[in-house]
Scaffold this motif. Structure first.
Motif, PDB file in Angstrom:
ATOM      1  N   PRO A  11      41.424  37.108  43.038  1.00 53.91           N
ATOM      2  CA  PRO A  11      42.561  37.790  43.659  1.00 53.91           C
ATOM      3  C   PRO A  11      43.817  37.795  42.793  1.00 53.91           C
ATOM      4  N   CYS A  12      43.783  37.073  41.667  1.00 53.70           N
ATOM      5  CA  CYS A  12      44.949  37.017  40.783  1.00 53.70           C
ATOM      6  C   CYS A  12      44.840  37.984  39.608  1.00 53.70           C
ATOM      7  N   THR A  13      43.868  38.860  39.657  1.00 53.75           N
ATOM      8  CA  THR A  13      43.777  39.884  38.617  1.00 53.75           C
ATOM      9  C   THR A  13      43.942  41.262  39.231  1.00 53.75           C
ATOM     10  N   ILE A  14      44.439  42.155  38.408  1.00 48.77           N
ATOM     11  CA  ILE A  14      44.537  43.569  38.790  1.00 48.77           C
ATOM     12  C   ILE A  14      43.369  44.256  38.098  1.00 48.77           C
ATOM     13  N   ASP A  15      42.446  44.732  38.897  1.00 47.35           N
ATOM     14  CA  ASP A  15      41.202  45.286  38.378  1.00 47.35           C
ATOM     15  C   ASP A  15      41.287  46.806  38.306  1.00 47.35           C
ATOM     16  N   SER A  16      40.858  47.324  37.164  1.00 43.05           N
ATOM     17  CA  SER A  16      40.855  48.776  36.996  1.00 43.05           C
ATOM     18  C   SER A  16      39.710  49.172  36.071  1.00 43.05           C
ATOM     19  N   CYS A  17      39.444  50.444  36.051  1.00 42.02           N
ATOM     20  CA  CYS A  17      38.385  50.966  35.193  1.00 42.02           C
ATOM     21  C   CYS A  17      38.935  52.147  34.400  1.00 42.02           C
ATOM     22  N   HIS A  18      38.731  52.093  33.101  1.00 36.36           N
ATOM     23  CA  HIS A  18      39.133  53.193  32.218  1.00 36.36           C
ATOM     24  C   HIS A  18      37.866  53.944  31.828  1.00 36.36           C
ATOM     25  N   TYR A  19      37.919  55.246  31.840  1.00 38.79           N
ATOM     26  CA  TYR A  19      36.713  56.041  31.622  1.00 38.79           C
ATOM     27  C   TYR A  19      36.104  55.859  30.232  1.00 38.79           C
ATOM     28  N   GLU A  26      43.340  42.414  34.437  1.00 39.49           N
ATOM     29  CA  GLU A  26      44.582  41.820  33.942  1.00 39.49           C
ATOM     30  C   GLU A  26      45.135  40.817  34.938  1.00 39.49           C
ATOM     31  N   MET A  27      45.608  39.677  34.418  1.00 45.34           N
ATOM     32  CA  MET A  27      46.221  38.660  35.280  1.00 45.34           C
ATOM     33  C   MET A  27      47.503  39.218  35.898  1.00 45.34           C
ATOM     34  N   LYS A  28      47.703  38.914  37.158  1.00 43.67           N
ATOM     35  CA  LYS A  28      48.907  39.322  37.876  1.00 43.67           C
ATOM     36  C   LYS A  28      50.108  38.593  37.281  1.00 43.67           C
ATOM     37  N   ASN A  29      51.205  39.313  37.069  1.00 51.22           N
ATOM     38  CA  ASN A  29      52.434  38.710  36.544  1.00 51.22           C
ATOM     39  C   ASN A  29      53.248  38.151  37.707  1.00 51.22           C
ATOM     40  N   ASP A  39      55.840  29.337  37.768  1.00 55.05           N
ATOM     41  CA  ASP A  39      55.301  30.566  38.356  1.00 55.05           C
ATOM     42  C   ASP A  39      53.791  30.656  38.127  1.00 55.05           C
ATOM     43  N   PHE A  40      53.069  30.919  39.204  1.00 51.80           N
ATOM     44  CA  PHE A  40      51.628  31.077  39.079  1.00 51.80           C
ATOM     45  C   PHE A  40      51.091  31.868  40.264  1.00 51.80           C
ATOM     46  N   ASN A  45      44.507  33.095  47.569  1.00 47.91           N
ATOM     47  CA  ASN A  45      44.957  34.265  48.344  1.00 47.91           C
ATOM     48  C   ASN A  45      45.578  35.376  47.498  1.00 47.91           C
ATOM     49  N   GLY A  46      45.751  35.141  46.198  1.00 46.70           N
ATOM     50  CA  GLY A  46      46.293  36.175  45.319  1.00 46.70           C
ATOM     51  C   GLY A  46      47.795  36.342  45.381  1.00 46.70           C
ATOM     52  N   LEU A  47      48.479  35.437  46.085  1.00 39.04           N
ATOM     53  CA  LEU A  47      49.931  35.541  46.203  1.00 39.04           C
ATOM     54  C   LEU A  47      50.618  34.768  45.085  1.00 39.04           C
TER      55      LEU A  47
END
Length: 84
Positions: A11-19, A26-29, A39-40, A45-47
């Motif tokens: 839950p602490c990553t931002i998941d995406s797909c590039h074609y 990517e880790m959440k900032n 800060d972490f 829970n991804g918060l």
């Protein structure tokens, strides 16, 4: 085309797909811009969590604080003399 899931179940990553390059996780900032916080991302829970840095040296004869411009703890001595 086959649908690809890039969800890494973190839950602490931002998941995406590039074609072209595929999945990106990517880790959440969680940086709040304050030097006196730790800060972490809470992986349960991804918060974002921004806990204040504890500068307490457990010495009752010091004033303990974090300097906001540097993020460095200071433990300034104070007089504990009760004039007795």
């Amino acid at each position: 085309y086959e649908t690809i899931s890039c969800d890494d179940e973190n839950p602490c990553t931002i998941d995406s797909c590039h074609y072209i390059t595929g999945c990106k996780n990517e880790m959440k900032n969680c940086d709040d811009g304050q030097l006196c916080t730790k800060d972490f991302c809470d992986e349960t829970n991804g918060l974002c969590v921004n806990d204040l840095i504890t500068c307490n040296d457990d010495n009752p004869c010091t004033i303990d604080k974090c300097t906001p411009t540097t993020g460095i703890c200071e433990n300034a001595a104070v007089s504990c003399n009760d004039n007795d």
